[in-house]
Scaffold this motif. Structure first.
Motif, short mmCIF file in Angstrom:
data_model
loop_
_atom_site.label_atom_id
_atom_site.label_comp_id
_atom_site.label_asym_id
_atom_site.label_seq_id
_atom_site.Cartn_x
_atom_site.Cartn_y
_atom_site.Cartn_z
N PRO A 196 0.91 -1.33 0.12
CA PRO A 196 -0.12 0.03 0.22
C PRO A 196 0.74 1.13 -0.05
CG PRO A 196 -0.65 -1.48 1.73
CD PRO A 196 0.58 -1.98 1.15
N LEU A 197 2.09 1.27 0.64
CA LEU A 197 2.98 2.32 0.61
C LEU A 197 3.32 2.85 -0.90
CD1 LEU A 197 4.60 4.49 2.34
CD2 LEU A 197 6.27 2.73 2.72
N ILE A 198 3.80 1.74 -1.61
CA ILE A 198 4.29 1.86 -2.86
C ILE A 198 2.93 2.52 -3.62
CG2 ILE A 198 5.04 1.06 -4.89
CD1 ILE A 198 7.06 0.86 -2.73
N LYS A 199 1.82 2.20 -3.41
CA LYS A 199 0.69 2.55 -4.30
C LYS A 199 0.58 4.28 -3.81
CE LYS A 199 -1.73 -1.83 -4.74
NZ LYS A 199 -2.56 -2.82 -4.61
N TYR A 200 0.86 4.48 -2.49
CA TYR A 200 0.56 5.72 -1.91
C TYR A 200 1.34 6.86 -2.39
CZ TYR A 200 0.83 9.48 1.42
OH TYR A 200 1.04 10.75 2.02
N TYR A 201 2.71 6.38 -2.70
CA TYR A 201 3.61 7.26 -3.21
C TYR A 201 3.61 7.48 -4.89
CZ TYR A 201 5.97 8.53 1.06
OH TYR A 201 5.97 8.88 2.31
N LEU A 202 3.04 6.52 -5.51
CA LEU A 202 2.78 6.41 -7.05
C LEU A 202 1.73 7.44 -7.19
CD1 LEU A 202 3.15 2.98 -8.08
CD2 LEU A 202 4.56 4.72 -8.75
N ASN A 203 0.77 7.45 -6.19
CA ASN A 203 -0.61 8.43 -6.36
C ASN A 203 -0.07 9.83 -5.92
OD1 ASN A 203 -3.34 8.91 -6.50
ND2 ASN A 203 -3.44 9.34 -4.47
N GLN A 204 1.14 9.88 -5.08
CA GLN A 204 1.38 11.30 -4.75
C GLN A 204 2.19 11.77 -5.87
OE1 GLN A 204 1.24 13.11 -1.52
NE2 GLN A 204 -0.52 11.61 -1.71
N LYS A 205 2.81 10.92 -6.74
CA LYS A 205 3.53 11.13 -7.96
C LYS A 205 2.56 11.86 -8.97
CE LYS A 205 6.12 9.62 -11.79
NZ LYS A 205 6.85 8.28 -12.47
N LEU A 206 1.46 11.09 -9.04
CA LEU A 206 0.55 11.37 -10.22
C LEU A 206 -0.14 12.86 -9.73
CD1 LEU A 206 -1.39 8.18 -10.61
CD2 LEU A 206 0.09 9.38 -12.11
N LYS A 207 -0.13 13.11 -8.45
CA LYS A 207 -0.62 14.39 -7.90
C LYS A 207 0.32 15.63 -8.17
CE LYS A 207 -3.99 12.47 -4.60
NZ LYS A 207 -4.48 12.55 -3.25
N GLY A 208 1.55 15.15 -8.49
CA GLY A 208 2.56 16.12 -8.65
C GLY A 208 3.31 16.63 -7.37
N LYS A 209 3.21 15.92 -6.19
CA LYS A 209 3.43 16.28 -4.94
C LYS A 209 5.05 15.74 -4.74
CE LYS A 209 -0.89 16.33 -2.65
NZ LYS A 209 -1.83 16.43 -1.62
N LEU A 210 5.48 14.78 -5.50
CA LEU A 210 6.82 14.29 -5.56
C LEU A 210 7.30 13.64 -6.79
CD1 LEU A 210 6.33 11.11 -4.87
CD2 LEU A 210 6.14 11.81 -2.56
N LYS A 211 8.42 13.20 -6.88
CA LYS A 211 8.84 12.45 -7.85
C LYS A 211 9.48 11.07 -7.25
CE LYS A 211 10.72 16.38 -10.34
NZ LYS A 211 12.15 16.95 -10.89
#
Length: 214
Positions: free
Chosen positions: A177-192
């Motif tokens: 779930p953590l990987i999915k969370y950060y991939l979602n954050q990437k899609l939102k433009g919050k991180l790379k």
């Protein structure tokens, strides 16, 4: 520059983390190092951590978050930091967000389980300094002796194969779930977010990371 290194144990996060901290002059905060330091000191929390690891379990979020929070408060983290092995669960990621800790990059180290088993079971440690060797990939100059002190190297309790397999099973269950969370954050433009093949050579991985962070 605030960076998170993600990936199962044995994927080389610590090695690449040291390269990043030296090149970009930011401190490396390793949950593994912090936990091992407390185990070596044999303080109250260290005894608790040792017993948890001997059973092949992961240390609780409460313990890890408290240790990390105290580390991030130190002055050398003001201009950035690198988190190695934290967060390892979605709850810990929420902890960072709750404390308004902004992350710029997430680097995910991926490797097949059989390669991880070979890497970890061959590790040898010099407990007082934290220096790490490998009987195949990074052997000491003299068999089973620390290069600088000549002290006898040891195999960590949690580096034994039966313990490693349990750790990997728990890691995958908790961190998916953590990987999915950060991939979602990437899609939102919050991180790379970048996935790195940890089975590649150290030099190749180093060059990839340099291109990412330049």
């Amino acid at each position: 520059m605030r960076i998170i290194l993600l990936g199962p144990p044995g994927t080389g996060k610590g090695t690449q983390g040291r390269f990043i901290t030296e090149k970009y002059n930011i401190p490396q905060i390793s949950t593994g190092d912090i936990l091992r330091e407390n185990i070596y000191l044999k303080n109250k929390i260290g005894v608790i951590i040792k017993n948890i690891l001997k059973k092949g379990k992961l240390v609780s979020d409460e313990i890890v978050c408290d240790l990390i929070k105290n580390r991030i408060k130190t002055t050398d983290c003001r201009n950035g930091f690198l988190l190695d092995g934290f967060p390892r669960s979605i709850q810990q990621a929420y902890y960072l967000s709750k404390n308004q800790i902004i992350i710029d990059y997430v680097l995910y180290f991926s490797m097949p389980e059989e390669d991880i088993l070979e890497r970890i079971s061959g590790r040898r440690i010099h407990p007082p300094s934290g220096r790490c060797y490998h009987i195949k990939f990074n052997p000491p100059k003299i068999n089973n002796e620390d290069d600088l002190t000549g002290d006898t190297l040891v195999i960590r309790e949690d580096d034994k194969k039966e313990i490693i397999k349990k750790r990997l099973t728990e890691y995958q269950k908790i961190t998916s779930p953590l990987i999915k969370y950060y991939l979602n954050q990437k899609l939102k433009g919050k991180l790379k977010f970048f996935t790195i093949n940890a089975a590649d050579s150290l030099l190749k991985i180093k060059n990839i990371i340099e291109n990412i962070l330049k």
